[in-house]
Design a protein around this motif. Structure first.
Motif, PDB file in Angstrom:
ATOM      1  N   VAL A 105      48.618  41.175  50.295  1.00 58.75           N
ATOM      2  CA  VAL A 105      49.773  41.467  49.586  1.00 58.75           C
ATOM      3  C   VAL A 105      49.286  40.777  48.346  1.00 58.75           C
ATOM      4  CG1 VAL A 105      52.048  40.686  48.548  1.00 58.75           C
ATOM      5  CG2 VAL A 105      51.850  41.543  50.999  1.00 58.75           C
ATOM      6  N   ASP A 106      48.563  39.618  48.249  1.00 58.17           N
ATOM      7  CA  ASP A 106      48.250  39.062  46.985  1.00 58.17           C
ATOM      8  C   ASP A 106      46.913  40.011  46.354  1.00 58.17           C
ATOM      9  OD1 ASP A 106      49.506  36.917  47.525  1.00 58.17           O
ATOM     10  OD2 ASP A 106      48.086  35.753  48.336  1.00 58.17           O
ATOM     11  N   CYS A 107      45.983  40.499  47.052  1.00 58.98           N
ATOM     12  CA  CYS A 107      44.938  41.282  46.587  1.00 58.98           C
ATOM     13  C   CYS A 107      45.795  42.670  45.894  1.00 58.98           C
ATOM     14  CB  CYS A 107      44.059  41.802  47.674  1.00 58.98           C
ATOM     15  SG  CYS A 107      42.746  40.497  48.158  1.00 58.98           S
ATOM     16  N   ALA A 108      46.621  43.168  46.387  1.00 58.35           N
ATOM     17  CA  ALA A 108      47.363  44.474  45.975  1.00 58.35           C
ATOM     18  C   ALA A 108      47.976  43.961  44.669  1.00 58.35           C
ATOM     19  CB  ALA A 108      48.119  44.837  46.892  1.00 58.35           C
ATOM     20  N   ASN A 109      48.606  42.892  44.519  1.00 59.04           N
ATOM     21  CA  ASN A 109      49.424  42.592  43.527  1.00 59.04           C
ATOM     22  C   ASN A 109      48.600  42.290  42.440  1.00 59.04           C
ATOM     23  OD1 ASN A 109      52.236  42.697  44.051  1.00 59.04           O
ATOM     24  ND2 ASN A 109      52.137  40.712  45.241  1.00 59.04           N
ATOM     25  N   GLU A 110      47.183  41.689  42.547  1.00 62.16           N
ATOM     26  CA  GLU A 110      46.239  41.603  41.431  1.00 62.16           C
ATOM     27  C   GLU A 110      45.725  42.894  41.070  1.00 62.16           C
ATOM     28  OE1 GLU A 110      43.125  39.250  43.188  1.00 62.16           O
ATOM     29  OE2 GLU A 110      44.348  37.381  43.587  1.00 62.16           O
ATOM     30  N   MET A 111      45.615  44.005  41.660  1.00 66.48           N
ATOM     31  CA  MET A 111      45.161  45.096  41.199  1.00 66.48           C
ATOM     32  C   MET A 111      46.578  45.711  40.372  1.00 66.48           C
ATOM     33  SD  MET A 111      44.254  48.750  43.494  1.00 66.48           S
ATOM     34  CE  MET A 111      46.135  48.883  44.054  1.00 66.48           C
ATOM     35  N   ILE A 112      47.521  45.611  40.959  1.00 70.22           N
ATOM     36  CA  ILE A 112      48.837  45.905  40.135  1.00 70.22           C
ATOM     37  C   ILE A 112      48.975  45.382  38.999  1.00 70.22           C
ATOM     38  CG2 ILE A 112      51.471  45.696  40.005  1.00 70.22           C
ATOM     39  CD1 ILE A 112      51.282  46.449  43.278  1.00 70.22           C
ATOM     40  N   MET A 113      48.482  44.155  38.689  1.00 69.43           N
ATOM     41  CA  MET A 113      48.617  43.480  37.373  1.00 69.43           C
ATOM     42  C   MET A 113      47.385  43.862  36.435  1.00 69.43           C
ATOM     43  SD  MET A 113      49.298  39.497  38.535  1.00 69.43           S
ATOM     44  CE  MET A 113      48.976  38.699  36.720  1.00 69.43           C
ATOM     45  N   ARG A 114      46.288  44.291  36.961  1.00 71.91           N
ATOM     46  CA  ARG A 114      45.260  44.905  36.160  1.00 71.91           C
ATOM     47  C   ARG A 114      45.980  46.261  35.584  1.00 71.91           C
ATOM     48  NH1 ARG A 114      41.806  43.564  40.484  1.00 71.91           N
ATOM     49  NH2 ARG A 114      41.779  45.935  40.902  1.00 71.91           N
ATOM     50  N   TRP A 115      46.452  46.890  36.318  1.00 70.62           N
ATOM     51  CA  TRP A 115      47.062  48.408  36.049  1.00 70.62           C
ATOM     52  C   TRP A 115      48.098  48.225  34.889  1.00 70.62           C
ATOM     53  CZ3 TRP A 115      47.721  51.875  40.908  1.00 70.62           C
ATOM     54  CH2 TRP A 115      46.507  51.880  41.425  1.00 70.62           C
ATOM     55  N   SER A 116      48.647  47.178  35.004  1.00 73.00           N
ATOM     56  CA  SER A 116      50.086  46.950  34.079  1.00 73.00           C
ATOM     57  C   SER A 116      49.349  46.425  32.683  1.00 73.00           C
ATOM     58  CB  SER A 116      50.853  45.982  34.701  1.00 73.00           C
ATOM     59  OG  SER A 116      51.461  46.433  35.873  1.00 73.00           O
ATOM     60  N   THR A 117      48.319  45.683  32.682  1.00 73.23           N
ATOM     61  CA  THR A 117      47.764  45.152  31.733  1.00 73.23           C
ATOM     62  C   THR A 117      47.150  46.072  30.762  1.00 73.23           C
ATOM     63  OG1 THR A 117      47.352  42.993  32.537  1.00 73.23           O
ATOM     64  CG2 THR A 117      46.118  43.640  30.692  1.00 73.23           C
ATOM     65  N   GLN A 118      46.413  47.200  31.747  1.00 75.29           N
ATOM     66  CA  GLN A 118      45.739  48.361  30.921  1.00 75.29           C
ATOM     67  C   GLN A 118      46.674  49.203  30.194  1.00 75.29           C
ATOM     68  OE1 GLN A 118      42.699  49.551  34.588  1.00 75.29           O
ATOM     69  NE2 GLN A 118      42.481  50.538  33.071  1.00 75.29           N
ATOM     70  N   ILE A 119      47.938  49.462  30.898  1.00 81.13           N
ATOM     71  CA  ILE A 119      49.048  50.174  30.322  1.00 81.13           C
ATOM     72  C   ILE A 119      49.469  49.564  28.962  1.00 81.13           C
ATOM     73  CG2 ILE A 119      51.193  51.170  30.698  1.00 81.13           C
ATOM     74  CD1 ILE A 119      50.412  51.595  33.600  1.00 81.13           C
ATOM     75  N   ASN A 120      49.900  48.223  29.320  1.00 80.19           N
ATOM     76  CA  ASN A 120      50.524  47.466  28.003  1.00 80.19           C
ATOM     77  C   ASN A 120      49.322  47.345  27.020  1.00 80.19           C
ATOM     78  OD1 ASN A 120      52.721  47.035  29.724  1.00 80.19           O
ATOM     79  ND2 ASN A 120      52.029  45.164  30.349  1.00 80.19           N
ATOM     80  N   ASN A 121      48.024  47.539  27.184  1.00 80.62           N
ATOM     81  CA  ASN A 121      47.076  47.237  26.311  1.00 80.62           C
ATOM     82  C   ASN A 121      46.760  48.732  25.460  1.00 80.62           C
ATOM     83  OD1 ASN A 121      47.113  44.716  26.586  1.00 80.62           O
ATOM     84  ND2 ASN A 121      45.068  44.647  27.590  1.00 80.62           N
ATOM     85  N   SER A 122      47.440  49.765  25.956  1.00 83.04           N
ATOM     86  CA  SER A 122      47.130  51.251  25.486  1.00 83.04           C
ATOM     87  C   SER A 122      48.204  51.457  24.539  1.00 83.04           C
ATOM     88  CB  SER A 122      47.079  52.011  26.735  1.00 83.04           C
ATOM     89  OG  SER A 122      46.937  53.484  26.264  1.00 83.04           O
ATOM     90  N   ALA A 123      47.905  51.504  23.285  1.00 78.97           N
ATOM     91  CA  ALA A 123      48.954  51.674  22.032  1.00 78.97           C
ATOM     92  C   ALA A 123      49.524  53.180  22.537  1.00 78.97           C
ATOM     93  CB  ALA A 123      48.296  51.865  20.883  1.00 78.97           C
ATOM     94  N   ALA A 124      48.712  54.052  22.848  1.00 75.74           N
ATOM     95  CA  ALA A 124      49.261  55.435  23.033  1.00 75.74           C
ATOM     96  C   ALA A 124      50.342  55.508  24.277  1.00 75.74           C
ATOM     97  CB  ALA A 124      48.142  56.408  23.422  1.00 75.74           C
ATOM     98  N   ALA A 125      49.752  54.803  25.423  1.00 72.49           N
ATOM     99  CA  ALA A 125      50.729  54.822  26.511  1.00 72.49           C
ATOM    100  C   ALA A 125      52.148  54.142  26.299  1.00 72.49           C
ATOM    101  CB  ALA A 125      49.930  54.153  27.441  1.00 72.49           C
ATOM    102  N   ALA A 126      51.727  52.821  25.596  1.00 72.49           N
ATOM    103  CA  ALA A 126      53.243  52.367  25.348  1.00 72.49           C
ATOM    104  C   ALA A 126      54.180  53.118  24.186  1.00 72.49           C
ATOM    105  CB  ALA A 126      52.819  50.905  24.431  1.00 72.49           C
TER     106      ALA A 126
END
Length: 457
Positions: A105-126
């Motif tokens: 669960v911890d490892c999967a949540n770390e991956m999810i956080m990475r994906w969320s950060t990528q999405i949040n840092n993408s101006a076009a996606a936001a």
């Protein structure tokens, strides 16, 4: 019905068809004869009537893959295999699996956080709410590797585990992504650079694992709840592992760790990867799985509460997993070699003959599965664990017989944990840059990765 390997070397590929036209024939790799089998009835007869001691792993593959697996469970046979299986199996008991669920669960949540950060840092996606393109195969492979590292080493030697994984991937590429001359006499000398590279990587992995084992032996804080601790203590710490004081030697533990590191993370990661590709193509199944997750699992702040005992509730997810393993089995074939003459009804297989059991072919056989054999239809597993296959030996996602994958329950647990968490947070669409090109590099994987458009819910 008989066939006899010639007494002289041949480099010609020939086919001799039997009564199973096109499904059983002979071909050659250099001087090595192979009996190709894609007929489940023959697999059944062989697994039923052939004693385990009568067949093993092809020597040509054991030599070829020694740097990667050594004499671990995948390559072991006879008494050696029986002993290793008996010592290792308790490590995958439900009690021991429970202890590693939180690490998954911890490892999967770390991956999810990475994906969320990528999405949040993408101006076009936001701005457009369209998500971002992520190579999901790469991400899942990395996360599964972290899970295996924590499962094997307990998270106490993360850097060593990462190095082992990196070197195993490099070794896989060295062994399987270049021209190979399996069965050709002195074939390893035709590509000396790759042979030396593979041997060098194998030796480096061995040194890393030996150092980890010796450090663990000197440690006074070893609770033995990870795989390494269980293997070093005889398989299960009272869970029915060793016989008497029987434990694995350091060399044997190293080979089993290599086998587990590669097989454990690769098989599960690819099962999840192919599933996400199929779900991206069939979004209505994404919706069904998401509905099942939110309906059957308790939640807190929109996060599913995962407990190993609750995962069995996810019936539709199990159907999807079974169908993904049918269409894209991570282990696409099974190999055996006759250790003595084998006689089965009208077929005589001479000693030394290799057997190549084609799992992919059987999983896509319309005679076994119907005209929709190539279609993604998880509902075929709704009322039948074999998906309605007309022959029980036609569905072999984890092998068959006594050599069926010992870690399959670990795969089931990791698959459901990771898929539950990512589907609870994201939806997926296939990127236009995706090129569908499954290839066999020991396992069945996408040649060009899996770029998906990942969108937050």
């Amino acid at each position: 019905m008989t066939f006899t390997p010639p007494s002289f070397p041949t480099f010609l590929v020939g086919k001799i068809h039997t009564e199973f036209t096109g499904k059983v024939f002979i071909y050659w790799l250099g001087t090595e004869p192979f009996l190709y089998i894609a007929e489940p009835e023959l697999v059944k007869k062989m697994s039923t009537h052939v004693m385990a001691k009568c067949w093993g792993k092809p020597n040509v593959f054991k030599d070829d893959r020694y740097p990667m697996f050594g004499t671990g469970l995948v390559m072991a046979e006879g008494h050696h295999w029986v002993r290793h299986r008996h010592l290792i199996a308790p490590a995958f008991s439900p009690l021991n699996l429970k202890s590693v669920a939180s690490r998954m669960v911890d490892c999967a949540n770390e991956m999810i956080m990475r994906w969320s950060t990528q999405i949040n840092n993408s101006a076009a996606a936001a701005a457009g709410g369209n998500g971002v393109i992520i190579d999901v195969e790469k991400e899942i492979i990395e996360t599964s590797g972290e899970i295996i590292a924590k499962t094997c080493f307990g998270g106490t030697q993360d850097e060593d585990a990462k190095q082992v994984l990196q070197k195993l991937r490099a070794l896989q590429t060295a062994l399987f992504k270049s021209t190979r001359y399996v069965g050709v006499p002195f074939g390893r000398f035709f590509n000396v650079k790759k042979t030396l590279e593979a041997n060098k990587l194998g030796a480096e992995i061995d040194r890393l694992l030996f150092s980890v084992i010796r450090a663990r032996k000197e440690s006074k804080n070893d609770d033995g709840i990870d795989l390494l601790g269980l293997l070093m203590n005889g398989g299960g710490g009272g869970g029915g592992g060793g016989v008497g004081n029987d434990v694995l030697t350091e060399r044997e533990v190293v080979d089993e760790c290599k086998t587990f590191f590669f097989g454990g993370h690769e098989t599960t990661a690819l099962a999840i990867t192919w599933t996400l590709m199929l779900l991206a193509l069939h979004p209505h199944w994404q919706i069904q799985l998401r509905h099942e997750i939110f309906q059957l699992l308790p939640h807190h702040n929109n996060n599913p509460f995962l407990h190993i005992n609750l995962l069995s509730r996810l019936k539709k997810m199990q159907w999807v997993m079974n169908e993904a393993l049918r269409l894209y089995p991570p282990a696409p074939n099974v190999q055996r070699q006759a250790r003595e003459d084998i006689q089965i009804e009208g077929l005589m297989v001479p000693k030394g003959t290799n057997m190549w059991i084609d799992v992919v072919a059987m999983h896509h056989d319309k005679e076994l599965w119907g005209e929709d054999a190539n279609e993604f239809k998880p509902e075929r597993f709704m009322e039948d664990v074999n998906g309605g296959c007309k022959h029980k030996m036609g569905y072999l996602p984890f092998g068959f017989g006594g050599r069926m994958c010992v870690g399959r329950n670990l795969t089931f647990m990791e698959y459901k944990i990771v898929l539950t968490l990512v589907l609870s947070k994201f939806s997926f669409k296939l990127s236009t840059s995706y090129h569908h090109s499954p290839s066999i590099m020991l396992s069945l994987r996408p040649s060009h990765g899996l770029p998906l458009v990942v969108q937050p819910l």
